[in-house]
Design a protein around this motif. Structure first.
Motif, PDB file in Angstrom:
ATOM      1  N   ASN A  88       7.138  -7.515   6.454  1.00 40.81           N
ATOM      2  CA  ASN A  88       7.513  -6.124   6.206  1.00 40.81           C
ATOM      3  C   ASN A  88       6.506  -5.551   5.228  1.00 40.81           C
ATOM      4  N   TRP A  89       5.973  -4.371   5.541  1.00 39.51           N
ATOM      5  CA  TRP A  89       4.988  -3.747   4.662  1.00 39.51           C
ATOM      6  C   TRP A  89       5.548  -2.460   4.067  1.00 39.51           C
ATOM      7  N   THR A  90       5.035  -2.122   2.879  1.00 39.84           N
ATOM      8  CA  THR A  90       5.360  -0.864   2.214  1.00 39.84           C
ATOM      9  C   THR A  90       4.063  -0.281   1.678  1.00 39.84           C
ATOM     10  N   GLY A  91       3.780   0.955   2.055  1.00 41.34           N
ATOM     11  CA  GLY A  91       2.629   1.687   1.540  1.00 41.34           C
ATOM     12  C   GLY A  91       3.144   2.897   0.789  1.00 41.34           C
ATOM     13  N   GLU A  92       2.638   3.107  -0.426  1.00 38.20           N
ATOM     14  CA  GLU A  92       3.130   4.202  -1.252  1.00 38.20           C
ATOM     15  C   GLU A  92       2.078   5.280  -1.442  1.00 38.20           C
ATOM     16  N   HIS A 133       6.020   4.749   2.930  1.00 36.51           N
ATOM     17  CA  HIS A 133       6.320   4.433   4.322  1.00 36.51           C
ATOM     18  C   HIS A 133       6.491   2.924   4.417  1.00 36.51           C
ATOM     19  N   THR A 134       7.335   2.495   5.364  1.00 42.26           N
ATOM     20  CA  THR A 134       7.595   1.080   5.568  1.00 42.26           C
ATOM     21  C   THR A 134       7.395   0.732   7.036  1.00 42.26           C
ATOM     22  N   GLY A 192      -7.724   8.569   1.695  1.00 44.21           N
ATOM     23  CA  GLY A 192      -6.736   9.097   0.758  1.00 44.21           C
ATOM     24  C   GLY A 192      -6.665   8.376  -0.571  1.00 44.21           C
ATOM     25  N   SER A 193      -7.647   7.549  -0.896  1.00 45.73           N
ATOM     26  CA  SER A 193      -7.636   6.781  -2.134  1.00 45.73           C
ATOM     27  C   SER A 193      -8.143   7.615  -3.297  1.00 45.73           C
ATOM     28  N   GLY A 194      -7.346   7.700  -4.346  1.00 42.10           N
ATOM     29  CA  GLY A 194      -7.755   8.398  -5.558  1.00 42.10           C
ATOM     30  C   GLY A 194      -8.896   7.699  -6.272  1.00 42.10           C
ATOM     31  N   GLU A 198       2.265  -3.405  -0.241  1.00 36.70           N
ATOM     32  CA  GLU A 198       3.007  -4.647  -0.449  1.00 36.70           C
ATOM     33  C   GLU A 198       3.418  -5.262   0.880  1.00 36.70           C
ATOM     34  N   LEU A 199       3.343  -6.589   0.916  1.00 40.27           N
ATOM     35  CA  LEU A 199       3.816  -7.354   2.068  1.00 40.27           C
ATOM     36  C   LEU A 199       4.952  -8.264   1.603  1.00 40.27           C
ATOM     37  N   ALA A 200       6.086  -8.193   2.287  1.00 37.44           N
ATOM     38  CA  ALA A 200       7.192  -9.118   2.062  1.00 37.44           C
ATOM     39  C   ALA A 200       7.233 -10.031   3.279  1.00 37.44           C
ATOM     40  N   VAL A 201       6.954 -11.319   3.061  1.00 38.05           N
ATOM     41  CA  VAL A 201       6.771 -12.268   4.159  1.00 38.05           C
ATOM     42  C   VAL A 201       7.853 -13.344   4.102  1.00 38.05           C
ATOM     43  N   ASN A 202       8.474 -13.596   5.250  1.00 41.63           N
ATOM     44  CA  ASN A 202       9.439 -14.677   5.394  1.00 41.63           C
ATOM     45  C   ASN A 202       9.002 -15.554   6.558  1.00 41.63           C
ATOM     46  N   LEU A 203       8.774 -16.828   6.269  1.00 39.76           N
ATOM     47  CA  LEU A 203       8.314 -17.781   7.266  1.00 39.76           C
ATOM     48  C   LEU A 203       9.442 -18.726   7.659  1.00 39.76           C
TER      49      LEU A 203
END
Length: 188
Positions: free
Chosen positions: A35-39, A45-46, A163-165, A181-186
């Motif tokens: 699962n990714w999250t970009g702020e 956005h996820t 879009g990078s400041g 961020e990456l939330a990884v479950n294996l």
């Protein structure tokens, strides 16, 4: 005859002991998740990504290495609905502004070192996105047939600067933060 029998027993014992000490554990790609999250300044956005394949190496029940391949063509946005910007954002994330999925269909993580600590391991490895490889460090919890981590990736190290400041002035509320961020479950 006795000598041959002893040699055969010794060989079987050595093979059995070696296989217990060193073990390659394949992940179940269809049961594992990313699962990714970009702020950005105005929100986030996820979404999700899928594994193509992967494994962890263990020796004497301690993590020693591993390798994972992510199918970048599986990139999905989960916080927007169809017809309400979902397809547009997915298209933009797949474009050369971001992950260039047409030319870079996979990303790869190779674990180079794992140091045991309370609750898991401190892992160092090489992460490749868009054909660019950079070192990365993160904590990985391993329990039974599963492992999990949350890690942050600086996209600008992989030539994803849109879009990078850090690279563009006067973006105001259009600024997208450099780290995602990456939330990884294996599952193994």
């Amino acid at each position: 005859m006795k000598t041959k029998l002893k040699s055969l027993i010794l060989a079987i014992t050595l093979i059995a002991t070696a296989s217990v000490q060193a073990q390659k554990r394949e992940i179940k790609a269809s049961e594992s998740t990313i699962n990714w999250t970009g702020e950005k300044v105005t929100g986030e956005h996820t979404g999700t990504l899928n594994f193509s394949n992967g494994f962890l190496n263990f020796k004497n029940e301690n993590l020693t290495g591993g390798e994972f391949v992510v199918d970048m063509t599986s990139l999905k946005v989960t916080d927007l609905e169809a017809g309400k910007g979902k397809e547009k954002l997915e298209g933009h994330l797949n474009s050369d502004d971001f992950f260039g999925v047409k030319n870079y269909k996979s990303a790869k993580l190779v674990i180079k070192n794992a140091t045991k600590m309370d609750g898991g391991y401190k892992v160092t490895g090489d992460l490749t996105i868009k054909g660019k490889t950079n070192p990365i460090t993160f904590d990985l919890a391993v329990k039974g047939n599963s492992a999990s981590t949350k890690l942050k990736v600086d996209r600008t190290k992989y030539d994803i600067k849109y879009g990078s400041g850090s690279f563009f002035d006067n973006l105001g509320d259009k600024t997208i933060y450099d780290e995602f961020e990456l939330a990884v479950n294996l599952k193994m």
